[in-house]
Design a protein around this motif. Structure first.
Motif, PDB file in Angstrom:
ATOM      1  N   SER A 147     -29.963  68.647  34.422  1.00 16.27           N
ATOM      2  CA  SER A 147     -30.966  67.585  33.946  1.00 16.27           C
ATOM      3  C   SER A 147     -32.070  67.296  34.895  1.00 16.27           C
ATOM      4  O   SER A 147     -33.069  66.474  34.563  1.00 16.27           O
ATOM      5  N   GLY A 148     -31.760  67.533  36.175  1.00 16.53           N
ATOM      6  CA  GLY A 148     -32.652  66.962  37.224  1.00 16.53           C
ATOM      7  C   GLY A 148     -32.199  65.603  37.676  1.00 16.53           C
ATOM      8  O   GLY A 148     -32.938  64.983  38.468  1.00 16.53           O
ATOM      9  N   LYS A 149     -31.298  64.921  36.906  1.00 17.33           N
ATOM     10  CA  LYS A 149     -30.749  63.530  37.517  1.00 17.33           C
ATOM     11  C   LYS A 149     -30.279  63.758  39.210  1.00 17.33           C
ATOM     12  O   LYS A 149     -30.532  62.677  39.910  1.00 17.33           O
ATOM     13  N   LEU A 150     -29.769  64.854  39.373  1.00 19.26           N
ATOM     14  CA  LEU A 150     -29.211  64.931  40.737  1.00 19.26           C
ATOM     15  C   LEU A 150     -30.190  65.778  41.584  1.00 19.26           C
ATOM     16  O   LEU A 150     -30.557  66.862  40.976  1.00 19.26           O
ATOM     17  N   SER A 151     -30.557  65.178  42.359  1.00 18.62           N
ATOM     18  CA  SER A 151     -31.746  65.707  43.329  1.00 18.62           C
ATOM     19  C   SER A 151     -31.178  66.589  44.440  1.00 18.62           C
ATOM     20  O   SER A 151     -31.855  67.371  44.830  1.00 18.62           O
ATOM     21  N   GLU A 193     -19.780  66.210  35.529  1.00 15.90           N
ATOM     22  CA  GLU A 193     -21.000  65.451  35.716  1.00 15.90           C
ATOM     23  C   GLU A 193     -21.912  66.442  36.672  1.00 15.90           C
ATOM     24  O   GLU A 193     -23.128  65.972  36.618  1.00 15.90           O
ATOM     25  N   ASP A 226     -25.623  66.980  35.713  1.00 16.75           N
ATOM     26  CA  ASP A 226     -26.776  66.252  36.263  1.00 16.75           C
ATOM     27  C   ASP A 226     -27.509  67.368  37.120  1.00 16.75           C
ATOM     28  O   ASP A 226     -28.821  66.974  37.154  1.00 16.75           O
ATOM     29  N   TYR A 233     -16.315  61.507  40.579  1.00 15.53           N
ATOM     30  CA  TYR A 233     -17.244  62.141  40.206  1.00 15.53           C
ATOM     31  C   TYR A 233     -16.727  63.663  39.865  1.00 15.53           C
ATOM     32  O   TYR A 233     -16.112  64.197  40.617  1.00 15.53           O
ATOM     33  N   PHE A 235     -29.149  60.883  43.940  1.00 15.96           N
ATOM     34  CA  PHE A 235     -29.991  60.877  42.527  1.00 15.96           C
ATOM     35  C   PHE A 235     -31.238  60.811  42.790  1.00 15.96           C
ATOM     36  O   PHE A 235     -31.677  60.057  43.819  1.00 15.96           O
ATOM     37  N   ALA A 236     -31.898  61.064  41.690  1.00 20.43           N
ATOM     38  CA  ALA A 236     -33.450  60.876  41.533  1.00 20.43           C
ATOM     39  C   ALA A 236     -33.893  59.590  41.520  1.00 20.43           C
ATOM     40  O   ALA A 236     -34.846  59.160  41.986  1.00 20.43           O
ATOM     41  N   ASP A 237     -33.037  58.633  41.143  1.00 23.65           N
ATOM     42  CA  ASP A 237     -33.266  57.216  41.060  1.00 23.65           C
ATOM     43  C   ASP A 237     -33.019  56.605  42.374  1.00 23.65           C
ATOM     44  O   ASP A 237     -33.257  55.191  42.591  1.00 23.65           O
TER      45      ASP A 237
END
Length: 359
Positions: free
Chosen positions: A293-297, A286, A290, A282, A243-245
């Motif tokens: 939205s870009g949440k998942l990179s 999702e 994800d 998961y 993920f991006a975080d």
């Protein structure tokens, strides 16, 4: 265990072997020898031999042909920078082999004998271990050889190790792969053999893999058999979601997913680096949301054969979507580079991960 060695009188010449090793592909260029050990209910493990690679003579009623009592493993040997040969965590393959054996009502092989059998084959076929990016793929397996027709655990088994020089698992080398989401085939169910490395699991995945290819994809991903919404694994590889975080998610084992040794190694490296990693369910919904939205990179699949392979695109009957920019992400590439360097002894890793073969 003492192994009797018989050299193959028809072993390939240096020139012929070099020609085959120049472009071996995967799983087609085999070495000159194999290892076999027999097991009987009365005599236990016996007749450990390194012998010329040749066909087995099986009775038509051999239990493996009718009741599928068969398990296998896959691990690699590498040419080290000093010219020696190493294996990557072979004791973990031995442990998993016996877990599969217990599930399939088969005899357990002592862990040290499993590793020794691999070493014996490497020593006699050491010239087949390539340098560079190639490796020697080892395939230990065991099958029921008793001749009978009746549904019961067999009383005779053969353990064998064969090997082949290999290049890249995917044609064209390491590149992003496309995945087809199977919406009506299942790989495994609760209480089944999903956590065992047995041939039947792979046979059950082949029709779904063929469907994936028909849709222009490299691999198929399976969902859970109960709700058909939770992502489990590919036909032969585990999945990681980045993920991006900076956090990472991978589906939990739970008996329906094969406990990959590459998977466990990646989990260890990530957690040692302080990365927040969750082993949790998961869902495909999702995954789709994800990615949009870009949440998942980044997403990658992992296993012994392919090591790490980035997932670039996902296709399904519900529509397609792309992960990131559809390429291999920087984190995936860095992790692949780090792990392969450890496997080949080119970079330090956790103690005990690299097993040096005494030649």
């Amino acid at each position: 265990m003492r192994f009797e060695t018989t050299r193959n009188p028809a072993a390939l010449s240096d020139e012929a072997r070099t020609d085959l090793m120049a472009d071996p592909g995967f799983g087609r260029v085999f070495t000159d020898h194999m290892v076999t050990i027999r097991w009987t209910v009365d005599g236990g493990w016996q007749e450990a031999r390194v012998r010329p690679r040749e066909a087995f003579q099986l009775d038509p009623a051999s239990a493996v042909l009718h009741y599928a009592q068969e398990i296998f493993e896959g691990l690699k040997a590498y040419r080290a920078t000093d010219g020696g040969v190493t294996m990557f965590r072979p004791e973990q393959n031995a442990r998993r082999f016996n877990e599969s054996a217990r599930r399939m009502a088969m005899p357990e092989l002592p862990d040290d004998v499993f590793v020794q059998a691999c070493e014996e084959l490497i020593r006699v076929d050491e010239k087949w271990v390539p340098g560079g990016e190639g490796s020697l793929y080892l395939r230990p397996f065991m099958f029921a050889s008793e001749a009978f027709l009746g549904v019961k655990p067999a009383s005779e088994f053969i353990f064998c190790v064969i090997a082949c020089t290999v290049g890249a698992y995917f044609k064209g080398g390491a590149k992003p792969v496309s995945i087809w989401v199977s919406d009506h085939y299942n790989r495994a169910g609760p209480g089944g053999t999903g956590a065992a490395k047995c041939g039947g699991n792979y046979a059950a995945s082949l029709v779904a893999q063929a469907e994936a290819i028909q849709h222009g994809c490299d691999q198929v991903v399976f969902l859970d058999s109960s709700e058909h919404k939770w992502v489990e694994e590919l036909g032969g590889m585990n999945l990681f979601f980045l993920f991006a975080d900076g956090s990472v998610v991978t589906p939990p084992l739970g008996g329906t997913i094969l406990p990959g040794i590459t998977r466990a190694s990646i989990l260890h490296l990530l957690r040692t680096d302080g990365v927040v990693v969750e082993e949790r369910p998961y869902s495909i919904d999702e995954w789709r949301a994800d990615a949009a939205s870009g949440k998942l990179s980044e997403v990658f699949a992992c296993g012994t054969a392919a090591v790490l392979a980035a997932v670039g695109q996902v296709k399904s009957s519900q529509g397609d979507f792309v992960i990131g920019n559809g390429g291999t992400g920087l984190r995936t590439e860095a992790l692949r580079t780090r792990l392969t360097a450890i496997q080949r002894g080119q970079a330090p890793g956790p103690e005990g991960w690299v097993h040096t073969v005494a030649l």
